[in-house]
Motif scaffolding. Structure first.
Motif, short mmCIF file in Angstrom:
data_model
loop_
_atom_site.label_atom_id
_atom_site.label_comp_id
_atom_site.label_asym_id
_atom_site.label_seq_id
_atom_site.Cartn_x
_atom_site.Cartn_y
_atom_site.Cartn_z
N ALA A 54 25.80 46.25 55.39
CA ALA A 54 26.22 45.65 54.12
C ALA A 54 27.68 46.00 53.83
CB ALA A 54 25.34 46.16 52.98
N HIS A 55 28.10 47.17 54.34
CA HIS A 55 29.48 47.60 54.07
C HIS A 55 30.44 47.18 55.17
CE1 HIS A 55 28.45 50.03 50.56
NE2 HIS A 55 27.31 50.23 51.18
N ALA A 56 29.91 46.49 56.19
CA ALA A 56 30.77 46.09 57.29
C ALA A 56 31.56 44.83 56.96
CB ALA A 56 29.95 45.87 58.56
N ALA A 57 31.13 44.09 55.94
CA ALA A 57 31.90 42.92 55.52
C ALA A 57 33.15 43.41 54.79
CB ALA A 57 31.06 42.04 54.60
N PRO A 58 34.33 42.92 55.17
CA PRO A 58 35.54 43.40 54.49
C PRO A 58 35.49 43.05 53.01
CG PRO A 58 36.07 42.05 56.41
CD PRO A 58 34.60 41.90 56.17
N PRO A 59 35.78 44.02 52.11
CA PRO A 59 35.81 43.70 50.69
C PRO A 59 36.91 42.67 50.41
CG PRO A 59 35.82 46.07 51.04
CD PRO A 59 36.03 45.43 52.38
N VAL A 60 36.66 41.77 49.50
CA VAL A 60 37.65 40.74 49.15
C VAL A 60 37.77 40.69 47.63
CG1 VAL A 60 38.23 38.30 49.32
CG2 VAL A 60 37.02 39.41 51.20
N GLU A 61 39.01 40.69 47.16
CA GLU A 61 39.26 40.64 45.72
C GLU A 61 38.81 39.28 45.18
OE1 GLU A 61 40.99 43.40 44.35
OE2 GLU A 61 40.30 42.59 42.44
N PRO A 62 37.89 39.26 44.24
CA PRO A 62 37.49 37.95 43.69
C PRO A 62 38.55 37.41 42.75
CG PRO A 62 36.27 39.73 42.63
CD PRO A 62 37.18 40.37 43.64
N PRO A 63 38.62 36.09 42.60
CA PRO A 63 39.61 35.52 41.69
C PRO A 63 39.36 35.98 40.24
CG PRO A 63 38.29 33.80 42.75
CD PRO A 63 37.79 35.10 43.25
N GLU A 64 40.43 36.12 39.48
CA GLU A 64 40.30 36.59 38.10
C GLU A 64 39.41 35.64 37.29
OE1 GLU A 64 41.03 39.31 36.72
OE2 GLU A 64 40.57 38.76 34.64
N ALA A 65 39.50 34.33 37.60
CA ALA A 65 38.69 33.37 36.86
C ALA A 65 37.20 33.64 37.04
CB ALA A 65 39.01 31.95 37.33
N LEU A 66 36.84 34.17 38.21
CA LEU A 66 35.44 34.45 38.46
C LEU A 66 34.97 35.60 37.56
CD1 LEU A 66 32.82 34.05 40.06
CD2 LEU A 66 33.72 35.59 41.81
N ARG A 67 35.85 36.57 37.38
CA ARG A 67 35.50 37.71 36.50
C ARG A 67 35.23 37.19 35.09
NH1 ARG A 67 37.61 41.44 32.97
NH2 ARG A 67 37.07 43.62 33.38
N VAL A 68 36.11 36.34 34.61
CA VAL A 68 35.96 35.79 33.26
C VAL A 68 34.65 35.01 33.18
CG1 VAL A 68 36.95 34.17 31.59
CG2 VAL A 68 38.45 35.70 32.92
N ARG A 69 34.41 34.18 34.21
CA ARG A 69 33.21 33.34 34.22
C ARG A 69 31.94 34.21 34.20
NH1 ARG A 69 32.30 30.02 39.62
NH2 ARG A 69 30.09 30.50 39.82
N VAL A 70 31.94 35.22 35.04
CA VAL A 70 30.74 36.07 35.13
C VAL A 70 30.49 36.77 33.80
CG1 VAL A 70 29.83 38.19 36.17
CG2 VAL A 70 30.84 36.42 37.62
N LEU A 71 31.53 37.38 33.25
CA LEU A 71 31.34 38.16 32.02
C LEU A 71 30.92 37.25 30.87
CD1 LEU A 71 34.24 40.76 32.30
CD2 LEU A 71 31.86 40.94 33.04
N GLN A 72 31.50 36.05 30.83
CA GLN A 72 31.15 35.13 29.73
C GLN A 72 29.73 34.59 29.90
OE1 GLN A 72 34.08 32.09 29.28
NE2 GLN A 72 35.55 33.47 28.29
N SER A 73 29.41 34.15 31.11
CA SER A 73 28.11 33.50 31.28
C SER A 73 26.97 34.50 31.24
CB SER A 73 28.07 32.72 32.58
OG SER A 73 28.05 33.61 33.67
N VAL A 74 27.22 35.69 31.76
CA VAL A 74 26.13 36.65 31.86
C VAL A 74 25.82 37.30 30.52
CG1 VAL A 74 25.42 38.85 32.88
CG2 VAL A 74 26.48 37.11 34.31
N THR A 75 26.88 37.75 29.84
CA THR A 75 26.61 38.46 28.58
C THR A 75 26.52 37.49 27.42
OG1 THR A 75 28.95 38.79 28.13
CG2 THR A 75 27.83 40.49 29.42
N GLY A 76 27.01 36.23 27.63
CA GLY A 76 26.94 35.22 26.57
C GLY A 76 27.76 35.60 25.35
#
Lengths: 292, 201
Positions: A54-76
């Motif tokens: 699981a840790h062998a996949a290189p970590p990749v910085e997610p786009p900032e828009a994804l952070r906003v989308r996740v936090l908004q949609s998940v916590t409502g």
């Protein structure tokens, strides 16, 4: 102890650790795991590697828009994206309200009535969209709950099966030892501590099925990198019987496989050898039991 | 390196013991419905989650959807998370792999969307430059495992990656790679043992 049928399962431990067996193969292999220490050890050794992938996949910085989308949609906390038709409905509202787009069938006096109907319809649609949004969220939550339960159960099952198999292997070995000791046809050979280990004592017992158990006590602790090796001492030279490791109290209980070529009773000895054992004895003799 | 340390590292990603304690506290707040806790967990683990989702799906949009699903699950399931059993990173990555494989299977039912094994092989070489670009500090074991994977012969690496990344069985891998199942069994076994040797050297 290993299953005599072990060879046909050779290689399946790695597939099991990777989750690459189908349901039927997994069930068959888990039955084998219950009686095969070799396979239990292999699964135990390879599981951390498989989990580590699981840790062998290189970590990749997610786009900032994804952070906003996740936090908004998940916590409502802000507008919920669970009502995806909102924009379309806004477009519809705008389109209908555009004065340039009156329908030709609507008479001027009827506009206020049509407007009332529109708002009623729009209100109902919004309520329905809200309800559907809630329903989708609820379904999603239930599926998510189920998936989490299945994930956790799968992870626990693999671990529990491995621990269970280890425990059963040990229990099976103890049962075999007890059966040999309790058998009416048991024969024995006493091994005496030699000058280097005068207090050590050992006993080898076997039954008519040539199942053998080696029991020892007061065996001196080993230096790092050393191991005790048990030998069948034959007229044409010694043959290795087993590698044995005393517990913290200096006791040993272990099953010994006796090849058909070994005549019983047979003189047996224990020497200290480098870790992994040697093809022929090289170290001091700690215990010796001679056949008269 | 001891295998125990590998297990800790593998489960722990790049986090230190202090970070694990912090993770545990954050999960407690998440379980209480604290939205700021979700942001904290996202900021600590989204890189690993997104990296794994991208590795499995090789599609930015699909990987982003999986990231959203993973953190939605973390939000709704935080109460069920057992800190004594798994580090947060291991918990999240288990969910990620499962969600990503689900998505992959859904996608593969649509024609012409699944890359062939050869296409996957070409893009599956870990890109160390990518990690440097993103200033990611990796656990030693994760880096070693990644490097060890690249040194495996093609069939060993492909068989292991198809099992892990796509959740395929031995028979499915054999069909995909056009090899007899016995060959796949041997390749996976040899490959896993070689990875273990590398990590315990």
């Amino acid at each position: 102890m290993s299953d005599p049928q072990h060879e046909q399962y050779e290689g399946l431990a790695a597939l099991y650790a990777m989750g690459a067996l189908n349901a039927r193969e997994r069930t068959v292999f888990e039955s084998h795991l219950e009686i095969c220490r070799t396979c239990v050890d292999e699964v135990t050794a390879l599981l951390p590697v498989s989990h580590g992938l699981a840790h062998a996949a290189p970590p990749v910085e997610p786009p900032e828009a994804l952070r906003v989308r996740v936090l908004q949609s998940v916590t409502g906390e802000t507008e919920s994206p669970l009502v995806p038709n909102r924009e379309t409905m806004d477009d519809m509202l705008t389109a209908v309200e555009e004065p340039e787009a009156p329908t030709v069938h609507v008479e001027e006096p009827a506009r206020s009535g049509a407007g009332t109907l529109f708002w009623l319809a729009a209100t109902l649609l919004l309520a329905a969209a809200g309800a559907i949004g809630w329903y989708v969220a609820e379904l999603d939550r239930r599926v998510t709950d189920l998936r989490a339960t299945v994930d956790a159960a799968n992870a626990l099952t693999v671990r529990a099966n491995t621990s269970l198999a280890q425990a059963r292997t040990q229990a099976n070995e103890r049962n075999v030892v007890l059966n040999i000791l309790a058998g009416a046809d048991v024969e024995r050979l006493e091994l005496d501590g030699q000058p280097i280990a005068p207090r050590a004592r050992a006993r080898v017992l076997w039954d008519s099925d040539r199942r053998m158990v080696f029991l020892a006590s007061d065996v001196p602790a080993l230096a790092a990198g050393d191991v005790y090796q048990l030998w069948f001492v034959l007229p044409d030279g010694p043959a290795s019987a087993a590698l044995v490791e005393p517990d913290a109290a200096g006791s040993v209980t272990t099953l010994v496989e006796v090849p058909d070529t070994i005549p019983l009773p047979v003189t047996m000895a224990v020497t200290v050898e480098p870790d992994g054992g040697m093809p022929a004895p090289t170290g001091d003799i700690y215990l010796l039991g001679q056949v008269n | 390196m001891l295998l125990g340390a590998l297990i800790d590292d593998a489960g722990n990603g790049a986090s230190s013991p202090a970070e694990r304690v912090r993770d545990r506290e954050t999960m407690q707040r998440l379980a209480e419905g604290d939205a700021s806790a979700l942001a904290a967990i996202f900021d600590r683990h989204a890189r690993a989650v997104f990296g794994l989702a991208l590795r499995v799906l090789e599609d930015q949009g699909d990987a982003e959807d999986v990231v959203e699903a993973v953190f939605a699950q973390a939000w709704s399931q935080a109460r069920r998370y057992d800190a004594d059993r798994d580090p947060v990173s291991a918990w999240l990555l288990t969910i990620t792999r499962s969600r990503a494989i689900d998505r992959l299977r859904t996608r593969q039912t649509r024609p012409n969307t699944a890359p062939t094994a050869t296409e996957r092989a070409l893009v599956e070489l870990p890109d160390t430059a990518l990690a440097v670009d993103h200033l990611v500090v990796l656990a030693e074991s994760a880096t070693r495992l990644r490097q060890a994977l690249t040194t495996l012969p093609y069939l060993q690496r492909m068989a292991i990656e198809l099992a892990y990344c796509e959740g395929l069985t031995q028979t499915e891998i054999a069909a995909r790679l056009e090899q007899p199942p016995g060959t796949i069994k041997t390749r996976i076994r040899t490959g896993l043992h070689r990875l273990r040797e590398t990590l315990t050297e």
